[in-house]
Design a protein around this motif. Structure first.
Motif: not given
Length: 384
Positions: A57-63, A124-133, A147-157
């Motif tokens: 999903m991070t890559l999709y946003m960058l693409f 792309l969004a200033g902060t990782e939190e804004a990017f997750a939104r 799907t609900h994403l809390a971060n850009a990397s898949g770090w456990p959350h």
């Protein structure tokens, strides 16, 4: 309503009966792209920890940012202390670095860099939190329902979740929408400034497998203690593409073995059959009060179906439309449906469209048509 049956079993190859696939994964989803058929699913709508597979999903946003011109491959992003300090898999960027977008794509796909994901999110969004939104908003827009994403990397959350179905749908979006960027998923090695050790390169086991019949070219592995070992994979054989997602395997070896076993099954146990070639008329339908007595009905791009081996003599095809079709008729207008029924799979329904414009007949033509219609009704009544 007129319904026509077309028997096609004789044109399909004979094969041994298809065997069900009993996967060792706790969650799985297998999809044939050409036919749009789901070949197998297991707990596929259950949200699970996606680990690094959610990096797609991070890559999709960058693409998307690349396609929209907001960044280029040469755009440089700064590296924050937060990105530099990320643990787990890394691209090994440092605060003094200014990696380009292309380097970050490779760092995410090949090195599975958690640090690279944070760099992209902040760029792309200033902060990782804004990017997750933003990711969550876009995920809903492209049909990811679990799907609900809390971060850009898949770090456990605890709130970072995706279903295997959603991961597969996301993979299909990437392959379809960004074909020129999809090539990065087949790359196996990338070292940023000679900092990445060899064991940090692409862990996708399919890229090193294949049996001469098919070729794998993506997409992303994932692993955490909670999630187990998973993979979003794709392989191609003779132009036919399969996408699959598995999760919850106990080891990287089990992931590799299950992936190869699953791809072999998907290609060997199903046969792609062309029922209607592109541009071929399916039926000539009667027209009511038009300047022509019949109109061809065809499909927009042909009809291909995936038939389980051994089920060829059970395929049923129906052509459904109102008869006669009243004029005026516009070329390309949907006038009916072609319905393919294969036991054990959802029906395949394809719109039937008109091949030509047929204006409404003039006064004399309409009178002639009405007389002929009344005459036919009288003949039918006399014969009943």
């Amino acid at each position: 309503m007129r319904v026509f049956l077309i028997w096609i079993a004789a044109v399909l190859a004979v094969a041994a009966p298809a065997r069900a696939f009993d996967t060792n994964a706790t969650s799985a989803w297998v999809y044939d792209v050409q036919s749009g058929s789901v070949l197998m699913e297991k707990n596929s709508d259950t949200p699970i920890p996606p680990a690094s597979m959610s990096k797609l999903m991070t890559l999709y946003m960058l693409f998307e940012a690349l396609h929209e011109g907001r960044v280029t491959m040469e755009t440089e992003f700064p590296v924050s202390v937060k990105a530099w300090k990320m643990g787990g898999s890394k691209m090994f960027v440092e605060p003094a670095d200014r990696p380009t977008v292309e380097q970050l794509i490779k760092g995410i796909v090949i090195n599975s860099g958690n640090d690279a994901c944070v760099v992209v999110a902040e760029g792309l969004a200033g902060t990782e939190e804004a990017f997750a939104r933003r990711m969550n908003e876009r995920a809903k827009e492209i049909g990811l329902t679990q799907t609900h994403l809390a971060n850009a990397s898949g770090w456990p959350h605890p709130e970072h979740r995706m279903s295997t179905h959603d991961l597969g749908v996301l993979a299909a979006h990437i392959i379809r929408e960004f074909p020129e960027l999809y090539k990065y998923f087949a790359m196996t090695e990338f070292t940023y400034k000679n900092r990445v050790p060899a064991n940090a390169n692409n862990r996708n086991p399919l890229l090193h497998l294949g049996n001469g019949e098919w070729t794998a070219d993506g997409l992303k592995t994932g692993h955490t203690e909670e999630a187990g070992y998973g993979l979003v994979g794709s392989a191609v054989q003779d132009g036919r593409r399969v996408i699959f997602v598995i999760s919850g395997l106990p080891s990287d070896r089990a992931r590799a073995e299950e992936s190869e076993r699953l791809v072999n099954w998907a290609f060997r146990e199903f046969t792609m059959s062309t029922l209607v070639p592109a541009g071929e008329n399916v039926v000539e339908a009667p027209v009511w009060l038009g300047t022509a007595g019949r109109v061809g009905l065809t499909t927009e791009s042909g009809v291909n179906v995936l038939v389980p081996a051994g089920a060829q003599d059970q395929v049923r095809v129906e052509v459904v439309y109102e008869s006669p079709i009243p004029a005026p008729i516009r070329q390309g207008e949907t006038l009916g449906q072609l319905v393919v029924t294969i036991p054990g799979t959802p029906d395949t329904v394809t719109p039937l469209i008109a091949t030509a414009d047929i204006p409404e007949a003039g006064f004399l033509g309409r009178m002639k048509g009405a007389v002929m219609h009344l005459g036919q009704r009288a003949i039918n009544a006399a014969g009943s």
